[in-house]
Design a protein around this motif. Structure first.
Motif, PDB file in Angstrom:
ATOM      1  N   VAL A 170       0.830  -1.209   0.000  1.00  0.00           N
ATOM      2  CA  VAL A 170       0.000   0.000   0.000  1.00  0.00           C
ATOM      3  C   VAL A 170       0.864   1.259   0.000  1.00  0.00           C
ATOM      4  O   VAL A 170       0.626   2.193  -0.777  1.00  0.00           O
ATOM      5  N   GLU A 171       1.904   1.258   0.810  1.00  0.00           N
ATOM      6  CA  GLU A 171       2.696   2.475   0.956  1.00  0.00           C
ATOM      7  C   GLU A 171       3.364   2.935  -0.348  1.00  0.00           C
ATOM      8  O   GLU A 171       3.222   4.092  -0.737  1.00  0.00           O
ATOM      9  N   PRO A 172       4.060   2.025  -1.048  1.00  0.00           N
ATOM     10  CA  PRO A 172       4.673   2.477  -2.305  1.00  0.00           C
ATOM     11  C   PRO A 172       3.652   2.975  -3.316  1.00  0.00           C
ATOM     12  O   PRO A 172       3.939   3.921  -4.077  1.00  0.00           O
ATOM     13  N   LEU A 173       2.464   2.385  -3.299  1.00  0.00           N
ATOM     14  CA  LEU A 173       1.462   2.847  -4.258  1.00  0.00           C
ATOM     15  C   LEU A 173       0.967   4.247  -3.894  1.00  0.00           C
ATOM     16  O   LEU A 173       0.645   5.053  -4.770  1.00  0.00           O
ATOM     17  N   LEU A 174       0.954   4.545  -2.598  1.00  0.00           N
ATOM     18  CA  LEU A 174       0.584   5.903  -2.176  1.00  0.00           C
ATOM     19  C   LEU A 174       1.621   6.914  -2.675  1.00  0.00           C
ATOM     20  O   LEU A 174       1.281   7.993  -3.169  1.00  0.00           O
ATOM     21  N   TYR A 175       2.888   6.537  -2.552  1.00  0.00           N
ATOM     22  CA  TYR A 175       3.957   7.398  -3.069  1.00  0.00           C
ATOM     23  C   TYR A 175       3.771   7.660  -4.555  1.00  0.00           C
ATOM     24  O   TYR A 175       3.866   8.779  -5.031  1.00  0.00           O
ATOM     25  N   LEU A 176       3.506   6.569  -5.252  1.00  0.00           N
ATOM     26  CA  LEU A 176       3.376   6.671  -6.701  1.00  0.00           C
ATOM     27  C   LEU A 176       2.208   7.581  -7.065  1.00  0.00           C
ATOM     28  O   LEU A 176       2.305   8.421  -7.973  1.00  0.00           O
ATOM     29  N   ALA A 177       1.118   7.442  -6.325  1.00  0.00           N
ATOM     30  CA  ALA A 177      -0.060   8.258  -6.601  1.00  0.00           C
ATOM     31  C   ALA A 177       0.231   9.724  -6.318  1.00  0.00           C
ATOM     32  O   ALA A 177      -0.020  10.610  -7.162  1.00  0.00           O
ATOM     33  N   ALA A 178       0.799   9.998  -5.132  1.00  0.00           N
ATOM     34  CA  ALA A 178       1.018  11.385  -4.732  1.00  0.00           C
ATOM     35  C   ALA A 178       2.060  12.058  -5.619  1.00  0.00           C
ATOM     36  O   ALA A 178       1.865  13.182  -6.100  1.00  0.00           O
ATOM     37  N   LEU A 179       3.174  11.366  -5.843  1.00  0.00           N
ATOM     38  CA  LEU A 179       4.265  11.989  -6.580  1.00  0.00           C
ATOM     39  C   LEU A 179       4.032  11.946  -8.082  1.00  0.00           C
ATOM     40  O   LEU A 179       4.317  12.908  -8.795  1.00  0.00           O
ATOM     41  N   GLY A 180       3.501  10.823  -8.562  1.00  0.00           N
ATOM     42  CA  GLY A 180       3.282  10.673  -9.989  1.00  0.00           C
ATOM     43  C   GLY A 180       2.126  11.534 -10.460  1.00  0.00           C
ATOM     44  O   GLY A 180       2.309  12.476 -11.244  1.00  0.00           O
ATOM     45  N   ALA A 181       0.960  11.264  -9.898  1.00  0.00           N
ATOM     46  CA  ALA A 181      -0.229  11.966 -10.354  1.00  0.00           C
ATOM     47  C   ALA A 181      -0.269  13.403  -9.819  1.00  0.00           C
ATOM     48  O   ALA A 181      -0.797  14.311 -10.463  1.00  0.00           O
ATOM     49  N   GLY A 182       0.312  13.640  -8.645  1.00  0.00           N
ATOM     50  CA  GLY A 182       0.294  14.982  -8.055  1.00  0.00           C
ATOM     51  C   GLY A 182       1.455  15.817  -8.542  1.00  0.00           C
ATOM     52  O   GLY A 182       1.335  16.632  -9.468  1.00  0.00           O
ATOM     53  N   LEU A 183       2.617  15.553  -7.963  1.00  0.00           N
ATOM     54  CA  LEU A 183       3.813  16.313  -8.293  1.00  0.00           C
ATOM     55  C   LEU A 183       4.143  16.208  -9.782  1.00  0.00           C
ATOM     56  O   LEU A 183       4.574  17.179 -10.411  1.00  0.00           O
ATOM     57  N   GLY A 184       3.912  15.019 -10.352  1.00  0.00           N
ATOM     58  CA  GLY A 184       4.293  14.746 -11.736  1.00  0.00           C
ATOM     59  C   GLY A 184       3.679  15.715 -12.738  1.00  0.00           C
ATOM     60  O   GLY A 184       4.263  15.992 -13.796  1.00  0.00           O
ATOM     61  N   VAL A 185       2.513  16.242 -12.406  1.00  0.00           N
ATOM     62  CA  VAL A 185       1.829  17.172 -13.311  1.00  0.00           C
ATOM     63  C   VAL A 185       2.687  18.414 -13.543  1.00  0.00           C
ATOM     64  O   VAL A 185       2.687  19.018 -14.614  1.00  0.00           O
ATOM     65  N   MET A 186       3.460  18.794 -12.509  1.00  0.00           N
ATOM     66  CA  MET A 186       4.244  20.026 -12.593  1.00  0.00           C
ATOM     67  C   MET A 186       5.668  19.791 -13.084  1.00  0.00           C
ATOM     68  O   MET A 186       6.460  20.704 -13.171  1.00  0.00           O
ATOM     69  N   VAL A 187       6.005  18.502 -13.343  1.00  0.00           N
ATOM     70  CA  VAL A 187       7.390  18.186 -13.722  1.00  0.00           C
ATOM     71  C   VAL A 187       7.450  17.802 -15.186  1.00  0.00           C
ATOM     72  O   VAL A 187       6.586  17.090 -15.695  1.00  0.00           O
ATOM     73  N   GLU A 188       8.491  18.310 -15.860  1.00  0.00           N
ATOM     74  CA  GLU A 188       8.649  17.958 -17.274  1.00  0.00           C
ATOM     75  C   GLU A 188       9.063  16.501 -17.418  1.00  0.00           C
ATOM     76  O   GLU A 188       9.532  15.891 -16.471  1.00  0.00           O
ATOM     77  N   ASP A 189       8.934  15.966 -18.623  1.00  0.00           N
ATOM     78  CA  ASP A 189       9.412  14.604 -18.874  1.00  0.00           C
ATOM     79  C   ASP A 189      10.912  14.529 -18.624  1.00  0.00           C
ATOM     80  O   ASP A 189      11.645  15.491 -18.862  1.00  0.00           O
ATOM     81  N   ILE A 190      11.350  13.381 -18.110  1.00  0.00           N
ATOM     82  CA  ILE A 190      12.779  13.183 -17.860  1.00  0.00           C
ATOM     83  C   ILE A 190      13.289  12.110 -18.799  1.00  0.00           C
ATOM     84  O   ILE A 190      12.770  10.985 -18.802  1.00  0.00           O
TER      85      ILE A 190
END
Lengths: 316, 264
Positions: B42-62
């Motif tokens: 559960v925990e890693p998926l929370l990270y993925l959701a928060a950082l990917g779907a949240g923070l990721g919106v504001m980050v350019e492709d790497i």
């Protein structure tokens, strides 16, 4: 046949001699008791026998093998019941036995069969599928002994097997150990309970401060060291020496602890009692059979519970 | 010659006796796996959701990857690291110190070194299991681009061995269970933050980039990222070798420390 032999066996902890050069022999089929107060070195001795602690000096052989050279093959033939319960709390009663059987490489069906027999023998059949957490202290102890027998060892080592148990559970365990002894199993038992040592021990060593003070069969030890009877006398401290003076020829030794004198009667207790009665110093007295505690008191000047006696004297 | 023999003896506990210790742990695992694994996933998926779907919106492709794709293999690596580190620290300490399971086992033909190796194998098992499950979830979310990702468990075995050993070293040393807090703050968390999980290291000063090379997790992340995007080259051998050498070098330590701790 000798199954364990120690020669000048030593164990030091950072220079402190916990076992200070002792010799003993254990024979097949006997119950060998190691008696002594806490800190005497009993647990250290058995932990060296079951190859947990390395020896610091001397020689120790178990079933003809040197503990420093062949620990694995020795451990295969020993059962160990440690002082502290270390059952697997995450497993059920039966699983504890099966998992332990696995450590010895016993096949599943054989382990199932052995576990069933042992659970029956120790009266744990109805608890077989309960978690270990849920069973009583006495049952845990019995299970630990059963676990030590899962691989049909040649020697069973029990380190303070009944410490912390209520008298009823203690007697039940003694009963089981007696039955095992009858079947010819060699038992090595450490204890600081005198009753346990005298009930179960065929041969005893009495240890204190890493040394063996005395050894032999319980009854012989008592007879040799303190005689058959002890007279406990209540007396005011100032008068004890006067009393001892009059009894000089009738006792083999004495101990003074507070207002009590323990008199080890040499031959005829009636003569001593008569003198005590007529002395005029004595308030009350009691004659009782002597026991291992008296032996221990005589040898160390203190009881197994560490109570120091004020004076010990022996008339040779 | 004598020294060589001694050295070899540190690797000999990898044997059938150690497997019996692993078997004991697996029997317990079979009873507790549901709760055990749930937290790990559960925990890693929370990270993925928060950082990917949240923070990721504001980050350019790497490097041509979306931010979620970029961090996904790192999340697999870190959660596998946490699984091994937690198993061989807190859980091993409880078995050793409170339950006295090690004492119970060494009274049988098994010796202490084999108990330690059995524990390391179990830590590795749990690590591989949780990493693989998360990789599966990530693949289902469409974040895995290459079938090379099927080699993930192989990399996770190395990862699991590394962190089981590092944790077991602490278990051999710490006086009290509370002291593991230092282990997680000083070792595990920096590893989590600076192993190119969340950002490419080339944004950092040169010196920090070089220091990251010393972190085992950095090599694991590099391998898993290459596998998930299918950028597999001979260069990867170099990360594999780094991890294997590290595993072999520190292998005697958990055994030595545990013997020093338990047998006076």
């Amino acid at each position: 046949m000798i199954v364990v032999e120690a020669q000048s066996l030593q164990k030091n902890y950072n220079g402190f001699p916990a076992v200070a050069g002792i010799d003993f022999k254990i024979h097949r089929g006997e119950c060998f008791g190691i008696l002594g107060p806490n800190g005497a070195g009993k647990t250290t001795v058995v932990a060296m026998i079951y190859c947990f602690l390395p020896i610091s000096g001397g020689k120790l052989t178990v079933l003809g093998k040197d503990v420093t050279l062949e620990p694995r093959s020795i451990k295969t033939k020993l059962g160990v019941v440690p002082q502290e319960n270390n059952l697997d709390l995450e497993l059920t009663v039966r699983e504890n036995l099966l998992v332990y059987a696995g450590y010895y490489g016993i096949c599943r069906s054989e382990a199932q069969k052995r576990a069933k027999e042992l659970l029956h023998f120790f009266g744990l059949s109805t608890k077989a599928d309960q978690e270990v957490e849920q069973i009583s202290g006495g049952m845990k102890r019995r299970l630990t002994i059963a676990r030590g027998l899962i691989h049909t060892p040649e020697i069973l080592i029990l380190d303070e097997p009944t410490t912390g148990l209520d008298p009823q559970s203690r007697r039940l365990i003694w009963e089981h150990l007696r039955k095992l002894k009858k079947r010819g199993l060699t038992l090595i038992l450490t204890t600081h309970y005198l009753e346990e040592a005298s009930q179960l021990g065929d041969e005893l060593i009495i240890m204190d401060k890493g040394k063996i003070l005395e050894e032999g069969k319980p009854l012989e030890l008592i007879k040799k060291q303190v005689g058959a009877k002890v007279v406990e006398v209540e007396i005011s401290p100032g008068q004890s020496h006067a009393l001892l003076g009059t009894l000089e020829n009738l006792i083999s030794g004495y101990q003074i602890a507070g207002n009590t004198i323990y008199l080890f009667v040499a031959e005829d207790e009636n003569a001593a009692v008569e003198l005590i009665n007529s002395s005029g110093y004595v308030q009350t007295y009691r004659v009782r059979p002597s026991n291992l505690e008296d032996v221990f008191l005589k040898l160390t000047g203190r009881g197994l519970d560490y109570a120091e006696t004020e004076e010990t004297g022996f008339i040779l | 010659m004598q020294k060589l023999k001694k050295l070899v003896s540190y690797y000999s506990p990898v044997n059938r006796w150690a497997l019996k210790v692993l078997a004991r742990n697996l029997i317990v695992f079979r009873k507790t796996w549901a709760t055990n694994i749930a937290f790990n996933i559960v925990e890693p998926l929370l990270y993925l959701a928060a950082l990917g779907a949240g923070l990721g919106v504001m980050v350019e492709d790497i490097e041509g990857m979306s931010y979620t794709q970029f961090i996904a293999p790192g999340i697999v690596a870190t959660s596998a690291m946490w699984a091994a580190a937690a198993e061989c620290s807190y859980d091993s300490f409880v078995r050793m110190h409170f339950q006295k399971i090690y004492h119970a086992i060494v009274a049988t033909p098994i010796n202490l070194e084999e108990v330690v190796v059995g524990e390391l194998l179990y830590g590795t098992f749990k690590s591989v299991l949780s990493g693989t499950v998360i990789m599966g979830v990530i693949a289902a979310l469409g974040l895995v681009l290459s079938p090379w990702a099927l080699f993930t468990p192989v990399v996770l075995v190395l990862n699991g061995l590394v962190f089981s050993q590092i944790a077991m070293i602490w278990t051999g040393i710490v006086p009290k269970i509370d002291n593991f807090a230092y282990f997680f703050t000083l070792i595990v968390t920096p590893m989590f933050l600076f192993s190119e999980v969340f950002f490419p290291l080339d944004v950092l000063p040169q010196i920090l980039q070089q220091l990251a090379w010393l972190l085992p997790l950095y090599h694991v992340v590099a391998l898993l990222r290459a596998l998930t995007i299918g950028l597999v080259s001979a260069e990867l051998i170099y990360h594999v070798m780094w991890l294997i050498i590290f595993i072999l070098l520190i292998f005697p330590l958990p055994q030595l420390l545990m013997r020093r701790r338990l047998i006076k």
